[in-house]
Write an enzyme that holds these catalytic residues in place. Structure first.
Site, PDB file in Angstrom:
ATOM      1  CB  THR A  36      12.958  -1.316  -5.661  1.00 27.76           C
ATOM      2  OG1 THR A  36      11.697  -1.503  -4.985  1.00 27.76           O
ATOM      3  CG2 THR A  36      12.742  -0.588  -6.983  1.00 27.76           C
ATOM      4  CG  ASP A  58      14.219   1.735   3.936  1.00 23.78           C
ATOM      5  OD1 ASP A  58      12.983   1.635   4.130  1.00 23.78           O
ATOM      6  OD2 ASP A  58      15.051   1.697   4.854  1.00 23.78           O
ATOM      7  CG  ASN A  85       5.334  -7.219  -2.603  1.00 27.53           C
ATOM      8  OD1 ASN A  85       4.396  -7.947  -2.286  1.00 27.53           O
ATOM      9  ND2 ASN A  85       6.600  -7.566  -2.388  1.00 27.53           N
ATOM     10  CB  SER A 136      -4.687  -4.966   0.557  1.00 24.84           C
ATOM     11  OG  SER A 136      -5.375  -4.893   1.781  1.00 24.84           O
ATOM     12  CE1 TYR A 150       0.695  -7.327   6.793  1.00 27.40           C
ATOM     13  CE2 TYR A 150      -1.387  -8.524   6.874  1.00 27.40           C
ATOM     14  CZ  TYR A 150      -0.285  -8.070   6.166  1.00 27.40           C
ATOM     15  OH  TYR A 150      -0.172  -8.372   4.827  1.00 27.40           O
ATOM     16  CE  LYS A 154      -0.691  -5.270   4.164  1.00 27.52           C
ATOM     17  NZ  LYS A 154       0.112  -4.709   3.053  1.00 27.52           N
ATOM     18  CB  THR A 185       5.249 -15.290   0.692  1.00 23.62           C
ATOM     19  OG1 THR A 185       4.443 -14.903   1.819  1.00 23.62           O
ATOM     20  CG2 THR A 185       4.391 -15.290  -0.568  1.00 23.62           C
TER      21      THR A 185
END
Length: 277
Positions: A36, A58, A85, A136, A150, A154, A185
């Site tokens: 997705t 979404d 994710n 996480s 951020y 987490k 990434t």
């Protein structure tokens, strides 16, 4: 290494990064994958595999979550592994953070995860089995300069997921928090946003901004090797609640927890004895 190839994996944010790497690894092991993303055109190469169902989702839009779960069950009949994710990073000093941006960060990284999890849990309960992989971060255990927003999401995810694990164990559902360090990434590039800087914080954050931005494309961690670890974890009968990923994550988490234990010992003589006398 052999993996269970009978599972259906439901992955949010599968267009890039860890989501894509996990999707590829699950497919290579013979699993079926519900991939997705907000933009399904980014899933075109994955969708060419007949074992893949590519869906729009979404995490901040409940209707798209419900539709994706319904379509996944219609196509495959079950969901065995949920990989939460999807997310992004917002960085800057707390005084620099705009309230609307901060709420959007929590809406995506925390409330979005909760919404997807709640949508999948009834199916897993009925199956009497399931695995929820919460992506996480090392930033869910220890905070770097500029990482308040951020890390806040987490840290919240860590506490919520620890509670979730205790709640759903009765139903045969496992929960694992994956805590990556720096991996190659888009996180330090496309998936990161900086708050509008304040001049007062230049001496505090300028060096960290430069360091953080410079790591984009240079991170030591290989997402494909991380995906291999995650598939191995998914095969464990009793997976651990927390899985740091990469040497930087282990080193930073160990240092943070060691320092916290030392601080606990230091303050104990003063703050422990508070009972009625």
């Amino acid at each position: 290494m052999t993996y269970d190839s009978s599972r259906v994996w439901f992955i949010t944010g599968a267009s890039t990064g860890f989501g894509r790497a996990i999707a590829r690894a699950a497919l290579a092991a013979g699993n079926r994958v519900v991939a997705t993303a907000r933009d399904t055109t980014a899933l075109a190469d994955l969708a060419s595999d007949p074992k893949v169902l590519a869906l729009h989702l979404d995490v901040t839009d409940q209707a798209t979550i419900d539709d994706a779960v319904r379509d996944a069950l219609g196509a495959f009949g079950r969901i065995d592994v949920l990989v939460n994710n999807a997310g992004y990073g917002l960085r800057g000093a707390i005084e620099e953070l705009d309230d609307a941006d901060l709420r959007k960060q929590f809406d995506t990284n925390v409330f979005g995860v909760l919404a997807v999890t709640r949508a999948v849990l009834p199916t897993m309960r009925q199956q009497g089995s399931g695995l929820i992989l919460q992506m996480s971060s090392v930033g869910g255990v220890t905070v770097a300069l500029g990482g308040a927003a951020y890390a806040g999401t987490k840290f919240a995810l860590e506490g919520l997921s620890e509670a979730l694990a205790a709640e759903v164990a009765y139903f045969g559902i496992k929960v694992v928090l994956v805590e990556p360090g720096p991996f190659r990434t888009d996180f330090a590039g496309r998936s990161i946003r900086w708050a509008e800087p304040l001049a007062a914080y230049e001496p505090v954050l300028d060096a960290e901004r430069t360091r953080f931005d410079a790591q984009d494309g240079q991170q030591p961690g290989d997402p494909d090797r991380a995906a291999e670890v995650i598939l191995t974890i998914a095969d464990m009968a009793e997976p651990p609640l927390r899985v740091p990923l990469g040497p930087q994550s282990f080193d930073r988490i160990r240092a943070a927890l060691t320092a916290r234990l030392a601080a606990l010992d230091e303050i104990e003589p003063l703050a422990r004895d508070t009972s009625y006398r």
